[in-house]
Design an enzyme around this catalytic site. Structure first.
Site: not given
Ligand SMILES: Cc1cc2nc3c(=O)[nH]c(=O)nc-3n(C[C@H](O)[C@H](O)[C@H](O)COP(=O)(O)OP(=O)(O)OC[C@H]3O[C@@H](n4cnc5c(N)ncnc54)[C@H](O)[C@@H]3O)c2cc1C
Length: 448
Positions: A302, A337, A355, A378
């Protein structure tokens, strides 16, 4: 001495639909709630950490729910084991003998270690320590491959998740009903009142609801769920549920959400399953919290570039989609997301920065920060995770902008100077940065 059962709240700041609390109540003994602000976590947070404000405000509500049922939520600040020990002692002095402690499981490495220490102490003291699965529909060990090993790829995990749920006739979705009234203990408290934020060294301003505006609703909008599949990738609209903060701290029940997923949106339900997949991955592979899930990715050399990292954090990279995302994060504690994927890929690939730097920055800033999903997201972006994007697929931040924010509505909201001379030039040139990432990854993975 009168027998008493403690229910220890952690990621479940609610008294309804709570598996562990329902079990505590059905023990037949009076129940008191317990919560500990864990100093080993709090001591590392900034004084204006908004998550502490949210927890504090939710605890006031939970405490009122106990009081309305004639009971008490005991709240402490310190080390959970020591606080449990002193609480049990103090209760004994006022005539209550704690016979059992119930709690809901947390599957991440630190809580697992903490709970095993509490379990050993309970064992020595002759107290029952009982854990329950509440935070997920299916716990990590319930969804395994036929050979008993954990899944590392999402699609077969998801298939097995559905199969397991159907085999259990969807019972894990049933509400865990809690009737507190008539089952609480009328404690006369000496200590155990909710400490103020300033008592714990935090700024009291962080406990106002405007601080978590992005997560104002506690129920997903049915219209958002019905249109989820078509709108989930458009950051300029509220096309996702904004339930992540509530899922993180258990202010809503995952069972009630999953049921809505079954009824209204299979695609949305799949996201909830992604959440359980990442919980299972971190539980089975705890090294992935800090090391590459696939070890050879830790060979990537990195770059170290403080100026580039600072520009990324501040949303001043000259790439509008990246900058809008980082500014949304800094201002609100939330990021869409799709944009999380774009900014994460940009850090690891375009800037070729570790990362872990990005993961820690998100951990500091995201209101919905949750170790398993954050590390999962990540490592997916950096290519080092289980079921990750192949390293040579490098998101083009300009194409992502054209595709997901074609009118620039999202960017304009967060980067008002976009398109004016005040907006910075790109800190790296896309073509060069893309090729540099591919060449560096390729050489490192080949062992060169
Ligand atoms: C680099 C990166 C870091 C992230 N860090 C987190 C974090 O620290 N905490 C977190 O809760 N989510 C994280 N996510 C996943 C996701 O981005 C968020 O859960 C989502 O944006 C939350 O918005 P929402 O409740 O409107 O999701 P919605 O799209 O409405 O989804 C409903 C629920 O599903 C779960 N979910 C959705 N997408 C994911 C996913 N890709 N991975 C795991 N669970 C998911 C969450 O609990 C979310 O509240 C991360 C994604 C990326 C790419």
């Amino acid at each position: 001495m009168k027998p008493l059962v403690l229910f220890w709240h952690r990621r479940d700041l609610r008294t309804h639909d709570n598996v562990g609390l329902a079990a505590a109540v059905s023990s037949g003994h009076p129940v008191a709630g317990f919560f500990c602000f864990d100093r080993s976590i709090l001591d590392h947070l900034p004084v204006d950490d908004r998550r502490i404000g949210f927890i504090h405000s939710e605890l006031q509500r939970v405490s009122q729910e106990y009081q309305a049922a004639g009971g008490t939520l005991l709240t402490q600040y310190g080390s959970p084991l020591e606080m449990l020990q002193s609480t049990v002692k103090e209760l004994a002095e006022s005539g209550w003998s704690v016979v059992a402690i119930h709690t809901n499981r947390d599957y991440a490495p630190y809580p697992v270690k903490r709970d095993s220490e509490v379990a050993s102490w309970c064992n020595q003291e002759g107290l029952t320590f009982q854990t329950h699965d509440d935070h997920v529909i299916l716990p990590p060990e319930a969804v395994l491959k036929d050979d008993g090993l954990p899944y590392t790829v999402f699609t077969p995990y998801s298939r097995k998740w559905h199969k397991t749920l159907e085999a259990a006739e969807r019972r894990p979705l049933e509400e865990a009903k809690v009737t507190l009234k008539g089952h609480t203990a009328p404690l006369t408290k000496k200590s155990g009142h909710l400490p103020s934020l300033s008592d714990m060294g935090f700024d009291g301003q962080v406990a106002t609801p405007s601080q978590w505006q992005a997560f104002a609703k506690r129920k997903p909008d049915p219209d958002v769920l019905v249109k989820y599949a078509e709108r989930r990738d458009t950051p300029s609209v509220v096309g996702t549920s904004r339930m992540s903060l509530h899922l993180r701290f258990g202010t809503v029940s995952v069972r009630s959400l999953a049921k809505q997923g079954f009824q209204k949106s299979e695609k949305w339900l799949t996201e909830l399953i992604w959440r359980e997949f990442y919980q299972a991955i971190l539980h089975h592979f705890p090294h992935s919290a800090s090391d590459a899930f696939r070890a050879k990715y830790d060979r990537i050399p990195w770059r170290h570039d403080d100026a580039h990292f600072s520009a990324w954090c501040a949303g001043k990279t000259g790439y509008p989609m990246v900058d809008a995302g980082m500014r949304e994060l800094n201002a609100t504690g939330f990021m869409h997301n799709r944009v999380r994927m774009v900014v994460a890929s940009f850090l690891c690939k375009h800037l070729l920065l570790d990362w872990r730097l990005g993961e820690r920055y998100f951990a500091e800033k995201l209101l919905d920060f949750e170790l398993a999903s954050n590390v999962g997201g990540w490592q997916w972006a950096s290519g080092s995770g289980c079921d990750a994007a192949p390293y040579f697929r490098v998101f083009n931040p300009e194409s992502q902008l054209k595709k997901f924010d074609p009118k620039g509505a999202y960017v304009q909201k967060w980067v008002p100077e976009w398109g004016t001379p005040a907006y910075p030039e790109p800190i790296v040139e896309h073509k060069m940065a893309r090729q540099r990432a591919i060449d560096t990854y390729k050489a490192a993975l080949a062992g060169a």
